[in-house]
Enzyme design. Sequence first.
Site, PDB file in Angstrom:
ATOM      1  N   CYS A 196       1.914 -25.927  10.372  1.00 17.10           N
ATOM      2  CA  CYS A 196       0.680 -25.538   9.621  1.00 17.10           C
ATOM      3  C   CYS A 196       0.868 -25.698   8.225  1.00 17.10           C
ATOM      4  O   CYS A 196       1.937 -25.829   7.645  1.00 17.10           O
ATOM      5  CB  CYS A 196       0.356 -23.986   9.806  1.00 17.10           C
ATOM      6  SG  CYS A 196      -1.086 -23.492   9.070  1.00 17.10           S
ATOM      7  N   CYS A 214       0.112 -18.038   5.864  1.00 15.56           N
ATOM      8  CA  CYS A 214      -0.382 -16.633   5.643  1.00 15.56           C
ATOM      9  C   CYS A 214       0.984 -15.560   6.236  1.00 15.56           C
ATOM     10  O   CYS A 214       1.772 -15.884   7.148  1.00 15.56           O
ATOM     11  CB  CYS A 214      -1.389 -16.539   7.009  1.00 15.56           C
ATOM     12  SG  CYS A 214      -2.646 -17.778   6.551  1.00 15.56           S
ATOM     13  N   CYS A 257       1.312 -14.276   9.564  1.00 13.17           N
ATOM     14  CA  CYS A 257       1.021 -15.131  10.866  1.00 13.17           C
ATOM     15  C   CYS A 257       1.852 -14.899  12.131  1.00 13.17           C
ATOM     16  O   CYS A 257       3.073 -14.639  11.997  1.00 13.17           O
ATOM     17  CB  CYS A 257       1.196 -16.622  10.485  1.00 13.17           C
ATOM     18  SG  CYS A 257       0.884 -17.661  11.694  1.00 13.17           S
TER      19      CYS A 257
HETATM   20  C1  LIG Z   1      -2.709 -18.273  14.712  1.00 11.67           C
HETATM   21  S1  LIG Z   1      -4.099 -18.901  13.921  1.00 11.67           S
HETATM   22  C2  LIG Z   1      -4.132 -20.626  14.315  1.00 11.67           C
HETATM   23  C3  LIG Z   1      -5.472 -21.351  13.915  1.00 11.67           C
HETATM   24  C4  LIG Z   1      -5.367 -21.569  12.344  1.00 11.67           C
HETATM   25  N1  LIG Z   1      -4.314 -21.735  11.820  1.00 11.67           N
HETATM   26  C5  LIG Z   1      -6.393 -20.323  11.750  1.00 11.67           C
HETATM   27  O1  LIG Z   1      -5.448 -19.650  11.001  1.00 11.67           O
HETATM   28  O2  LIG Z   1      -7.306 -20.121  12.024  1.00 11.67           O
HETATM   29  C6  LIG Z   1      -5.205 -18.248  15.123  1.00 11.67           C
HETATM   30  C7  LIG Z   1      -5.851 -16.862  14.830  1.00 11.67           C
HETATM   31  O3  LIG Z   1      -4.933 -15.788  14.817  1.00 11.67           O
HETATM   32  C8  LIG Z   1      -5.381 -15.121  13.474  1.00 11.67           C
HETATM   33  N2  LIG Z   1      -4.033 -14.363  13.186  1.00 11.67           N
HETATM   34  C9  LIG Z   1      -2.849 -14.834  12.743  1.00 11.67           C
HETATM   35  N3  LIG Z   1      -1.935 -13.764  12.620  1.00 11.67           N
HETATM   36  C10 LIG Z   1      -2.344 -12.677  12.899  1.00 11.67           C
HETATM   37  C11 LIG Z   1      -2.019 -11.460  13.109  1.00 11.67           C
HETATM   38  N4  LIG Z   1      -0.761 -11.125  12.689  1.00 11.67           N
HETATM   39  N5  LIG Z   1      -3.002 -10.499  13.734  1.00 11.67           N
HETATM   40  C12 LIG Z   1      -4.145 -10.777  13.979  1.00 11.67           C
HETATM   41  N6  LIG Z   1      -4.606 -12.004  13.941  1.00 11.67           N
HETATM   42  C13 LIG Z   1      -3.569 -12.918  13.572  1.00 11.67           C
HETATM   43  C14 LIG Z   1      -5.500 -16.259  12.447  1.00 11.67           C
HETATM   44  O4  LIG Z   1      -6.301 -15.404  11.486  1.00 11.67           O
HETATM   45  C15 LIG Z   1      -6.615 -16.928  13.113  1.00 11.67           C
HETATM   46  O5  LIG Z   1      -7.878 -16.662  13.246  1.00 11.67           O
HETATM   47  S1  SF4 Z   2      -2.675 -17.873  10.352  1.00 15.09           S
HETATM   48 FE1  SF4 Z   2      -0.628 -19.033  10.659  1.00 15.09          FE
HETATM   49  S2  SF4 Z   2      -1.550 -20.888  11.834  1.00 15.09           S
HETATM   50 FE2  SF4 Z   2      -3.284 -19.907  10.548  1.00 15.09          FE
HETATM   51  S3  SF4 Z   2      -3.621 -20.856   9.003  1.00 15.09           S
HETATM   52 FE3  SF4 Z   2      -2.467 -19.208   8.522  1.00 15.09          FE
HETATM   53  S4  SF4 Z   2      -0.254 -19.579   8.622  1.00 15.09           S
HETATM   54 FE4  SF4 Z   2      -1.324 -21.292   9.510  1.00 15.09          FE
END
Ligand SMILES: C[S@@+](CC[C@H](N)C(=O)[O-])C[C@H]1O[C@@H](n2cnc3c(N)ncnc32)[C@H](O)[C@@H]1O
Ligand code: SF4
Length: 351
Positions: A73, A77, A80
Amino acid sequence: MRYMIFSSVVASQKQLLRICISALHIFVSIFSTVLRWTAGECKNTISPNKHRDEKTVQSAIPTSVNYHFTRKCNYKCGFCFHTAKTSFVLPLEEAKRGLQLLKEAGMEKINFSGGEPFLHDKGEFLGKLVQYCKQDLQLPSVSIVSNGSMIKEKWFQNYGGYLDILAISCDSFNEETNQLIGRTQGRKNHLDNLYKICKWCQQYKVAFKINSVINTFNADEDMTENILQLNPVRWKVFQCLLIDGENAGEAALREAERFVISDQQFQEFLDRHSSISCLVPESNEKMRNSYLILDEYMRFLDCREGRKDPSKSILDVGVKDAICFSGFDEMMFLKRGGKYVWSKADMKLDW
Ligand SMILES: C[S@@+](CC[C@H](N)C(=O)[O-])C[C@H]1O[C@@H](n2cnc3c(N)ncnc32)[C@H](O)[C@@H]1O
Ligand code: SF4
């Protein structure tokens, strides 16, 4: 007379043989069923402390699958829960083979996620999979979750026709908060991208969705006005979730404890936005086991123990054997509204 006795003996022997053969058939099928249910791989490899509803295991159909084909990525975040633990991505043809296996096993909806799905091969890998799933596999629903930062208009021109839903993650309408969360890269403005993509979705007839993770940095925000303005088909609101080995614990690449909010804080956020009809809330409880998650090797990830335990790859053992280890809770999937109108053809949208 002798002939009659002879033929009746032969007939009864034939009948006996037939009975023996059908008895053997019944025995073999009972034996294989018992083997499957009591000594099958499913039971042998799950840890003994895990309770498993055999009925759910046997009947699990991968109706809706989330394929996180990359972990890489461009954002950082802080909360994440699917982090860059490997940089592996399957070759395109192998990924297609896996998707075909899933379709044969009953998949109706595929969602591509990551990592950032538009990062690998500048979105071409993703585009080709989206096209394959809609055109070749004829899946009713093909969707993507993305941070939105890498999407170009050209992608919509090439592949928008094959995509039903595009979800963009946005946790705050205050750019400073996005920076604090880490949902940013360099000088890119997350909100500018969000509005731009919303317009493209209208232009190229893709249903637009928003995902927000509620955490300590945005729990007090009122997003009503912005959400009404963007008018997504669905607004998924997640309570920030901890997963051991991903964003919590020793082996994790993120420390998300400081982002975690209480159930009460989450409820207050939901109450503040109760006027928004497309809001779909997902508490930690609803979220944990209600997704069928495939990782970059096409292994199902079981989150029941609070971490992501991988199955074998569907490419090696097939979908039926791998899904036993997914920890998927079909009841919770239905309870969280996992099944909805997910083909854009069935949505009454004002394009
Ligand atoms: C892992 S991300 C991957 C896709 C993309 N990078 C994004 O952020 O949309 C998939 C979804 O999981 C959410 N997400 C990530 N970490 C999370 C957490 N700790 N608790 C709940 N949702 C989470 C993100 O905001 C996103 O909507
Ligand atoms: S939630 Fe994780 S995978 Fe999605 S944009 Fe943020 S760092 Fe990247």
